[in-house]
Every structure is written in structure tokens, then in C-alpha cells.
Design a protein around this motif. Structure first.
Motif, PDB file in Angstrom:
ATOM      1  N   THR A 125      37.543  37.466  69.011  1.00 54.22           N
ATOM      2  CA  THR A 125      38.410  38.289  68.165  1.00 54.22           C
ATOM      3  C   THR A 125      38.791  39.580  68.898  1.00 54.22           C
ATOM      4  O   THR A 125      39.948  40.017  68.863  1.00 54.22           O
ATOM      5  CB  THR A 125      37.691  38.615  66.841  1.00 54.22           C
ATOM      6  N   LEU A 126      37.798  40.166  69.582  1.00 56.52           N
ATOM      7  CA  LEU A 126      38.083  41.371  70.374  1.00 56.52           C
ATOM      8  C   LEU A 126      39.082  41.057  71.484  1.00 56.52           C
ATOM      9  O   LEU A 126      40.046  41.814  71.694  1.00 56.52           O
ATOM     10  CB  LEU A 126      36.787  41.897  70.996  1.00 56.52           C
ATOM     11  N   ALA A 127      38.868  39.963  72.185  1.00 59.90           N
ATOM     12  CA  ALA A 127      39.767  39.598  73.285  1.00 59.90           C
ATOM     13  C   ALA A 127      41.193  39.402  72.774  1.00 59.90           C
ATOM     14  O   ALA A 127      42.156  39.873  73.397  1.00 59.90           O
ATOM     15  CB  ALA A 127      39.262  38.324  73.970  1.00 59.90           C
ATOM     16  N   ALA A 128      41.318  38.731  71.639  1.00 63.94           N
ATOM     17  CA  ALA A 128      42.656  38.504  71.076  1.00 63.94           C
ATOM     18  C   ALA A 128      43.317  39.832  70.722  1.00 63.94           C
ATOM     19  O   ALA A 128      44.517  40.023  70.949  1.00 63.94           O
ATOM     20  CB  ALA A 128      42.544  37.600  69.842  1.00 63.94           C
ATOM     21  N   ALA A 129      42.538  40.762  70.182  1.00 62.75           N
ATOM     22  CA  ALA A 129      43.096  42.063  69.815  1.00 62.75           C
ATOM     23  C   ALA A 129      43.561  42.825  71.052  1.00 62.75           C
ATOM     24  O   ALA A 129      44.650  43.422  71.061  1.00 62.75           O
ATOM     25  CB  ALA A 129      42.049  42.878  69.053  1.00 62.75           C
ATOM     26  N   PHE A 130      42.771  42.798  72.100  1.00 59.20           N
ATOM     27  CA  PHE A 130      43.167  43.504  73.325  1.00 59.20           C
ATOM     28  C   PHE A 130      44.454  42.927  73.891  1.00 59.20           C
ATOM     29  O   PHE A 130      45.358  43.658  74.312  1.00 59.20           O
ATOM     30  CB  PHE A 130      42.059  43.429  74.385  1.00 59.20           C
ATOM     31  N   ARG A 131      44.551  41.608  73.899  1.00 55.75           N
ATOM     32  CA  ARG A 131      45.736  40.977  74.489  1.00 55.75           C
ATOM     33  C   ARG A 131      46.959  41.213  73.618  1.00 55.75           C
ATOM     34  O   ARG A 131      48.080  41.335  74.109  1.00 55.75           O
ATOM     35  CB  ARG A 131      45.492  39.483  74.702  1.00 55.75           C
ATOM     36  N   GLU A 132      46.748  41.297  72.327  1.00 57.24           N
ATOM     37  CA  GLU A 132      47.870  41.532  71.423  1.00 57.24           C
ATOM     38  C   GLU A 132      48.345  42.977  71.522  1.00 57.24           C
ATOM     39  O   GLU A 132      49.545  43.255  71.552  1.00 57.24           O
ATOM     40  CB  GLU A 132      47.442  41.196  69.993  1.00 57.24           C
ATOM     41  N   GLN A 133      47.391  43.905  71.560  1.00 59.14           N
ATOM     42  CA  GLN A 133      47.747  45.324  71.542  1.00 59.14           C
ATOM     43  C   GLN A 133      48.210  45.830  72.908  1.00 59.14           C
ATOM     44  O   GLN A 133      48.915  46.832  73.000  1.00 59.14           O
ATOM     45  CB  GLN A 133      46.558  46.172  71.076  1.00 59.14           C
ATOM     46  N   ARG A 134      47.722  45.204  73.978  1.00 59.75           N
ATOM     47  CA  ARG A 134      48.105  45.622  75.348  1.00 59.75           C
ATOM     48  C   ARG A 134      47.866  47.112  75.570  1.00 59.75           C
ATOM     49  O   ARG A 134      48.759  47.846  76.035  1.00 59.75           O
ATOM     50  CB  ARG A 134      49.563  45.270  75.638  1.00 59.75           C
ATOM     51  N   ASP A 135      46.688  47.565  75.230  1.00 61.17           N
ATOM     52  CA  ASP A 135      46.364  48.981  75.417  1.00 61.17           C
ATOM     53  C   ASP A 135      46.541  49.343  76.894  1.00 61.17           C
ATOM     54  O   ASP A 135      45.994  48.671  77.767  1.00 61.17           O
ATOM     55  CB  ASP A 135      44.920  49.241  74.969  1.00 61.17           C
ATOM     56  N   PRO A 136      47.320  50.388  77.181  1.00 61.52           N
ATOM     57  CA  PRO A 136      47.622  50.719  78.581  1.00 61.52           C
ATOM     58  C   PRO A 136      46.421  51.200  79.390  1.00 61.52           C
ATOM     59  O   PRO A 136      46.505  51.308  80.615  1.00 61.52           O
ATOM     60  CB  PRO A 136      48.677  51.822  78.464  1.00 61.52           C
ATOM     61  N   ARG A 137      45.294  51.467  78.742  1.00 61.06           N
ATOM     62  CA  ARG A 137      44.107  51.902  79.486  1.00 61.06           C
ATOM     63  C   ARG A 137      43.405  50.741  80.178  1.00 61.06           C
ATOM     64  O   ARG A 137      42.655  50.935  81.137  1.00 61.06           O
ATOM     65  CB  ARG A 137      43.106  52.566  78.525  1.00 61.06           C
ATOM     66  N   ILE A 138      43.619  49.532  79.694  1.00 64.19           N
ATOM     67  CA  ILE A 138      42.849  48.389  80.191  1.00 64.19           C
ATOM     68  C   ILE A 138      43.371  47.909  81.539  1.00 64.19           C
ATOM     69  O   ILE A 138      44.576  47.806  81.765  1.00 64.19           O
ATOM     70  CB  ILE A 138      42.880  47.240  79.164  1.00 64.19           C
ATOM     71  N   LYS A 139      42.429  47.614  82.442  1.00 59.58           N
ATOM     72  CA  LYS A 139      42.753  46.990  83.729  1.00 59.58           C
ATOM     73  C   LYS A 139      42.670  45.473  83.590  1.00 59.58           C
ATOM     74  O   LYS A 139      43.595  44.765  83.960  1.00 59.58           O
ATOM     75  CB  LYS A 139      41.796  47.492  84.809  1.00 59.58           C
ATOM     76  N   TYR A 140      41.543  44.978  83.074  1.00 57.07           N
ATOM     77  CA  TYR A 140      41.425  43.551  82.794  1.00 57.07           C
ATOM     78  C   TYR A 140      40.291  43.317  81.806  1.00 57.07           C
ATOM     79  O   TYR A 140      39.437  44.183  81.597  1.00 57.07           O
ATOM     80  CB  TYR A 140      41.206  42.716  84.068  1.00 57.07           C
ATOM     81  N   ILE A 141      40.316  42.135  81.203  1.00 60.92           N
ATOM     82  CA  ILE A 141      39.208  41.691  80.366  1.00 60.92           C
ATOM     83  C   ILE A 141      38.766  40.310  80.850  1.00 60.92           C
ATOM     84  O   ILE A 141      39.564  39.565  81.434  1.00 60.92           O
ATOM     85  CB  ILE A 141      39.582  41.630  78.865  1.00 60.92           C
ATOM     86  N   ILE A 142      37.492  40.002  80.625  1.00 63.72           N
ATOM     87  CA  ILE A 142      36.968  38.667  80.933  1.00 63.72           C
ATOM     88  C   ILE A 142      36.238  38.170  79.695  1.00 63.72           C
ATOM     89  O   ILE A 142      35.404  38.886  79.133  1.00 63.72           O
ATOM     90  CB  ILE A 142      35.972  38.681  82.120  1.00 63.72           C
ATOM     91  N   TRP A 143      36.573  36.963  79.283  1.00 61.61           N
ATOM     92  CA  TRP A 143      35.885  36.361  78.139  1.00 61.61           C
ATOM     93  C   TRP A 143      35.902  34.849  78.260  1.00 61.61           C
ATOM     94  O   TRP A 143      36.975  34.263  78.431  1.00 61.61           O
ATOM     95  CB  TRP A 143      36.541  36.804  76.820  1.00 61.61           C
ATOM     96  N   ASN A 144      34.735  34.262  78.176  1.00 61.97           N
ATOM     97  CA  ASN A 144      34.566  32.824  78.068  1.00 61.97           C
ATOM     98  C   ASN A 144      35.336  32.059  79.150  1.00 61.97           C
ATOM     99  O   ASN A 144      36.187  31.227  78.854  1.00 61.97           O
ATOM    100  CB  ASN A 144      34.977  32.355  76.663  1.00 61.97           C
ATOM    101  N   ARG A 145      35.004  32.384  80.408  1.00 60.13           N
ATOM    102  CA  ARG A 145      35.556  31.687  81.579  1.00 60.13           C
ATOM    103  C   ARG A 145      37.046  31.961  81.809  1.00 60.13           C
ATOM    104  O   ARG A 145      37.720  31.207  82.507  1.00 60.13           O
ATOM    105  CB  ARG A 145      35.324  30.168  81.478  1.00 60.13           C
TER     106      ARG A 145
END
Ligand SMILES: [Zn+2]
Length: 151
Positions: free
Chosen positions: A73-93
Motif C-alpha cells: 500500500t505504501l509503495a502504491a502511494a509513493f508511485r501514485e504521488q511521485r513525491d519529488p524527494r524520492i530517489k527510488y523505492i524497492i518492494w517485493n523484488r
């Protein structure tokens, strides 16, 4: 080791996550590099410098769906919101960079083949500029981090 601290943007994120899921399991939480992150390239190592202090620009948040914090759920929120602070996320391979990488569009999932499959926690890296890593602007998170059924 030299003095180090955690990026304020990530501490702010964790406070919000804890408020949404106060009972969540924290067994796989992490900031400074530990046994899971021995690569010198890991953002869990405080290689970003703020004067004489190293800044850890990565955080792991435990996948704890039964206690109100589903990393998916967190990963989906990050990808949807595209917060400009994020460099990358890793979740479940899978890994999603905030910029286009290797033919994949920005925020597109790519297969992650690192030694740790990241199925017990989500990894969030923020960009190495202070305007990103120390921004304490509220993160746009859903009202609940509980498991979202896949439709
Ligand atoms: Zn991590």
C-alpha cells in the motif's frame, strides 16, 4: 565511524507511518547500514555529507499487513504521488526510480535482483540534495496503510 544522522524527510515519513499504524511491527525497520546493507553503494551508509556529519538517505519500513502497515500500500502511494524527494523505492523484488532508468519510464517497476528480495520491508531512498532529504513537508499518504485488495 564519523557522526551521522538520518535525513529529516525520512524521519518525518516514519512519524506519519507510525501515526497511521501505531501497532505496526518494526522488526525490519532500518536506517543506518546494517547486515542487510553492506554494499558501500547503499544509501543506508551515510555517504551524503552535511558539513562534517554523514546523512543516511534511506529507510526501511517493515511490511506489517496484519498490524496496519502494508508495504505494498505504501509503495502504491509513493508511485501514485511521485513525491519529488524520492530517489527510488524497492518492494517485493521490484525497484522503481523517480527518474527514467534503463529504458524504464520514471516510477515504472523494474525487476530487482539484489540479494535481499525486500519482501519483509519497503526501502525508500531520498535524493542527495538537502532540499529533498531534509524537507519535512507532509508526505501524501492514504488515510490507511492497511492492505488494499488487488482488483
Ligand atoms: Zn533498505
Amino acid at each position: 565511524m564519523t557522526a551521522w544522522r538520518v535525513a529529516k524527510a525520512l524521519l518525518a515519513l516514519r512519524i506519519q507511518v507510525d501515526a497511521l499504524a501505531p501497532r505496526r511491527n518494526k522488526a525490519s525497520d532500518g536506517t543506518i547500514g546494517d547486515r542487510r546493507h553492506e554494499s558501500s553503494a547503499s544509501d543506508h551508509n551515510p555517504w551524503v555529507r552535511d558539513g562534517a556529519t554523514g546523512v543516511v538517505t534511506a529507510m526501511d519500513i517493515t511490511h506489517s499487513p496484519d498490524l496496519g502497515c502494508d508495504a505494498g500500500t505504501l509503495a502504491a502511494a509513493f508511485r501514485e504521488q511521485r513525491d519529488p524527494r524520492i530517489k527510488y523505492i524497492i518492494w517485493n523484488r521490484r525497484i522503481a526510480n523517480s527518474s527514467a532508468v534503463g529504458g524504464a519510464p520514471a516510477w515504472g517497476w523494474r525487476r530487482y535482483t539484489g540479494a535481499n528480495p525486500h519482501d519483509h520491508h519497503i526501502h525508500i531512498s531520498v535524493k542527495p540534495e538537502p532540499a529533498s532529504y531534509d524537507s519535512q513537508t507532509a508526505w501524501a499518504l492514504p488515510a490507511s496503510l492497511k492492505t488494499v485488495p488487488v482488483s
